[in-house]
Design a protein around this motif. Structure first.
Motif, PDB file in Angstrom:
ATOM      1  N   GLY A 182       0.779  -1.230   0.000  1.00  0.00           N
ATOM      2  CA  GLY A 182       0.000   0.000   0.000  1.00  0.00           C
ATOM      3  C   GLY A 182       0.813   1.285   0.000  1.00  0.00           C
ATOM      4  N   MET A 183       1.945   1.314   0.699  1.00  0.00           N
ATOM      5  CA  MET A 183       2.707   2.556   0.837  1.00  0.00           C
ATOM      6  C   MET A 183       3.384   2.997  -0.447  1.00  0.00           C
ATOM      7  N   VAL A 184       3.544   2.096  -1.407  1.00  0.00           N
ATOM      8  CA  VAL A 184       4.317   2.453  -2.599  1.00  0.00           C
ATOM      9  C   VAL A 184       3.577   3.424  -3.506  1.00  0.00           C
ATOM     10  N   ALA A 185       2.298   3.686  -3.218  1.00  0.00           N
ATOM     11  CA  ALA A 185       1.569   4.703  -3.985  1.00  0.00           C
ATOM     12  C   ALA A 185       2.100   6.106  -3.702  1.00  0.00           C
ATOM     13  N   ASN A 186       2.866   6.256  -2.626  1.00  0.00           N
ATOM     14  CA  ASN A 186       3.400   7.555  -2.214  1.00  0.00           C
ATOM     15  C   ASN A 186       4.677   7.856  -3.003  1.00  0.00           C
ATOM     16  N   ASP A 187       4.564   8.692  -4.039  1.00  0.00           N
ATOM     17  CA  ASP A 187       5.713   9.010  -4.900  1.00  0.00           C
ATOM     18  C   ASP A 187       6.849   9.660  -4.115  1.00  0.00           C
ATOM     19  N   TRP A 188       6.494  10.554  -3.185  1.00  0.00           N
ATOM     20  CA  TRP A 188       7.546  11.235  -2.415  1.00  0.00           C
ATOM     21  C   TRP A 188       8.356  10.219  -1.620  1.00  0.00           C
ATOM     22  N   LEU A 189       7.677   9.296  -0.982  1.00  0.00           N
ATOM     23  CA  LEU A 189       8.366   8.286  -0.181  1.00  0.00           C
ATOM     24  C   LEU A 189       9.235   7.389  -1.054  1.00  0.00           C
ATOM     25  N   MET A 190       8.755   7.020  -2.225  1.00  0.00           N
ATOM     26  CA  MET A 190       9.548   6.159  -3.104  1.00  0.00           C
ATOM     27  C   MET A 190      10.814   6.872  -3.569  1.00  0.00           C
ATOM     28  N   GLN A 191      10.716   8.151  -3.898  1.00  0.00           N
ATOM     29  CA  GLN A 191      11.899   8.886  -4.313  1.00  0.00           C
ATOM     30  C   GLN A 191      12.864   9.053  -3.149  1.00  0.00           C
ATOM     31  N   PHE A 192      12.346   9.358  -1.969  1.00  0.00           N
ATOM     32  CA  PHE A 192      13.209   9.521  -0.803  1.00  0.00           C
ATOM     33  C   PHE A 192      13.891   8.201  -0.453  1.00  0.00           C
ATOM     34  N   THR A 193      13.167   7.097  -0.600  1.00  0.00           N
ATOM     35  CA  THR A 193      13.751   5.786  -0.331  1.00  0.00           C
ATOM     36  C   THR A 193      14.874   5.485  -1.316  1.00  0.00           C
ATOM     37  N   ALA A 194      14.671   5.807  -2.576  1.00  0.00           N
ATOM     38  CA  ALA A 194      15.738   5.632  -3.571  1.00  0.00           C
ATOM     39  C   ALA A 194      16.960   6.471  -3.194  1.00  0.00           C
ATOM     40  N   ASP A 195      16.724   7.696  -2.721  1.00  0.00           N
ATOM     41  CA  ASP A 195      17.828   8.588  -2.346  1.00  0.00           C
ATOM     42  C   ASP A 195      18.594   8.057  -1.139  1.00  0.00           C
ATOM     43  N   ILE A 196      17.874   7.616  -0.114  1.00  0.00           N
ATOM     44  CA  ILE A 196      18.512   7.139   1.111  1.00  0.00           C
ATOM     45  C   ILE A 196      19.191   5.785   0.893  1.00  0.00           C
ATOM     46  N   VAL A 235       8.163  -5.311 -17.351  1.00  0.00           N
ATOM     47  CA  VAL A 235       7.103  -5.040 -16.375  1.00  0.00           C
ATOM     48  C   VAL A 235       6.761  -3.554 -16.406  1.00  0.00           C
ATOM     49  N   PRO A 236       5.542  -3.189 -16.819  1.00  0.00           N
ATOM     50  CA  PRO A 236       5.152  -1.769 -16.800  1.00  0.00           C
ATOM     51  C   PRO A 236       5.187  -1.222 -15.380  1.00  0.00           C
ATOM     52  N   GLY A 237       5.754  -0.044 -15.220  1.00  0.00           N
ATOM     53  CA  GLY A 237       5.829   0.546 -13.883  1.00  0.00           C
ATOM     54  C   GLY A 237       6.644   1.817 -13.888  1.00  0.00           C
ATOM     55  N   THR A 238       7.041   2.240 -12.704  1.00  0.00           N
ATOM     56  CA  THR A 238       7.802   3.484 -12.517  1.00  0.00           C
ATOM     57  C   THR A 238       9.131   3.160 -11.860  1.00  0.00           C
ATOM     58  N   ARG A 239      10.186   3.778 -12.366  1.00  0.00           N
ATOM     59  CA  ARG A 239      11.524   3.587 -11.821  1.00  0.00           C
ATOM     60  C   ARG A 239      11.965   4.889 -11.161  1.00  0.00           C
ATOM     61  N   PHE A 240      12.311   4.817  -9.888  1.00  0.00           N
ATOM     62  CA  PHE A 240      12.784   5.985  -9.141  1.00  0.00           C
ATOM     63  C   PHE A 240      14.296   5.869  -8.985  1.00  0.00           C
ATOM     64  N   GLU A 241      15.026   6.768  -9.621  1.00  0.00           N
ATOM     65  CA  GLU A 241      16.487   6.769  -9.547  1.00  0.00           C
ATOM     66  C   GLU A 241      16.947   7.697  -8.422  1.00  0.00           C
ATOM     67  N   PRO A 242      18.027   7.350  -7.722  1.00  0.00           N
ATOM     68  CA  PRO A 242      18.555   8.263  -6.695  1.00  0.00           C
ATOM     69  C   PRO A 242      18.934   9.603  -7.316  1.00  0.00           C
ATOM     70  N   LYS A 243      18.521  10.692  -6.674  1.00  0.00           N
ATOM     71  CA  LYS A 243      18.816  12.035  -7.168  1.00  0.00           C
ATOM     72  C   LYS A 243      19.551  12.891  -6.144  1.00  0.00           C
ATOM     73  N   MET A 244      19.461  12.542  -4.881  1.00  0.00           N
ATOM     74  CA  MET A 244      20.044  13.354  -3.820  1.00  0.00           C
ATOM     75  C   MET A 244      21.567  13.266  -3.840  1.00  0.00           C
ATOM     76  N   GLU A 245      22.220  14.384  -3.530  1.00  0.00           N
ATOM     77  CA  GLU A 245      23.682  14.364  -3.383  1.00  0.00           C
ATOM     78  C   GLU A 245      24.072  13.362  -2.299  1.00  0.00           C
ATOM     79  N   LYS A 246      25.127  12.600  -2.561  1.00  0.00           N
ATOM     80  CA  LYS A 246      25.536  11.565  -1.620  1.00  0.00           C
ATOM     81  C   LYS A 246      25.890  12.135  -0.250  1.00  0.00           C
ATOM     82  N   THR A 247      26.460  13.341  -0.224  1.00  0.00           N
ATOM     83  CA  THR A 247      26.802  13.947   1.064  1.00  0.00           C
ATOM     84  C   THR A 247      25.541  14.272   1.869  1.00  0.00           C
ATOM     85  N   ALA A 248      24.486  14.707   1.172  1.00  0.00           N
ATOM     86  CA  ALA A 248      23.222  15.008   1.851  1.00  0.00           C
ATOM     87  C   ALA A 248      22.566  13.730   2.374  1.00  0.00           C
ATOM     88  N   SER A 249      22.596  12.684   1.558  1.00  0.00           N
ATOM     89  CA  SER A 249      22.038  11.399   1.987  1.00  0.00           C
ATOM     90  C   SER A 249      22.798  10.863   3.197  1.00  0.00           C
TER      91      SER A 249
END
Length: 265
Positions: A182-196, A235-249
């Protein structure tokens, strides 16, 4: 049961919830992994045919087995994931619905040092601290309700990273993470998870992975589906790539580690 259906129907697949989701996500090769975000979260990684002996408090289990091939797996459990959003909504009443949490978190430029360690019922892998209880740390007079919402969501990503680090220490390097629940519908969380987690997150459009895995196993048993074809399909879907600077993460993860130490103390 012939009396129920008019003919006897064979049982062609039997799998536990997480193992079935592993197959549903087509994690049939060593190093492929999925995490299901429900009230808790369960990360399961294919680790090949060798029985895993974890030195980092993960659980060894059977991954899947079909004619001619199979795999063992490692599993790590997060006790509280979706329950965090339920708590923010139903008990603290900081949001009206789960979807609102993404907009609240995105409206802030950062977490301003606020962390929630959601040990409502203790901490799962890799800590296994059943007596731990949740903490909120880093609050100041400038802390707002929005910070608590964001900190609650962020904690899911930090807990996921803790698991990934434990898997890697056990020799199972996970290059990308397939997600469902259920939580994966949250785009912000998925992007933040990719970053962290500093790994791509793959979210399929169709997310009933437990049912899909059971059906795929049955099709393989019948010979209607080849395991290699299932693993390599598009598999049709969305791919979230890490975007945050490594130092910030890294800075955010250090803050989490500090909050975690306070909780475990």
């Amino acid at each position: 049961e012939e009396s129920l259906f008019g003919k006897a129907l064979p049982i062609l697949s039997a799998a536990g919830d997480q193992q079935s989701a592993l197959v549903g996500q087509a994690c049939l090769e060593p190093g492929t992994a999925k995490i299901t975000y429900g009230t808790g979260a369960f990360l399961v990684a294919n680790c090949g045919t060798i029985r895993p002996q974890s030195a980092n408090r993960l659980l060894g289990t059977v991954g899947y087995e079909v004619a001619g091939r199979g795999a063992m797996a490692l599993e790590g459990s997060i006790f509280n994931a979706g329950t965090i959003v339920q708590w923010l909504r139903d008990d603290l009443r900081l949001i009206e619905d789960a979807a609102e949490s993404a907009d609240v978190a995105a409206a802030l430029s950062g977490n301003d040092g606020v962390y929630i360690v959601p040990a409502f019922t203790g901490l799962g892998a890799p800590h296994w601290a059943a007596d731990a209880r949740g903490t909120i740390s880093g609050i100041t007079r400038a802390t707002k309700a929005e910070h608590l919402v964001r900190a609650g969501l962020e904690s899911v990503a930090y807990q996921t990273r803790d698991l990934l680090d434990a898997f890697e220490a056990d020799g199972v390097a996970i290059k990308e993470l397939r997600v469902d629940g259920g939580m994966v519908a949250n785009d912000w969380l998925m992007q933040f998870t990719a970053d962290i987690c500093e790994r791509p997150i793959l979210r399929p459009d169709y997310r009933e992975m437990t049912a899909l895995g059971a059906a795929a196993l049955a099709a393989m048993q019948l010979g209607w589906l080849a395991a290699d074809a299932w693993a390599s399909r598009t598999v049709p879907g969305t791919r979230f790539e890490p975007k945050m600077e490594k130092t910030a993460s890294a800075r955010l993860r250090r803050g989490w580690a500090t909050a975690l130490r306070k909780t475990l103390a």
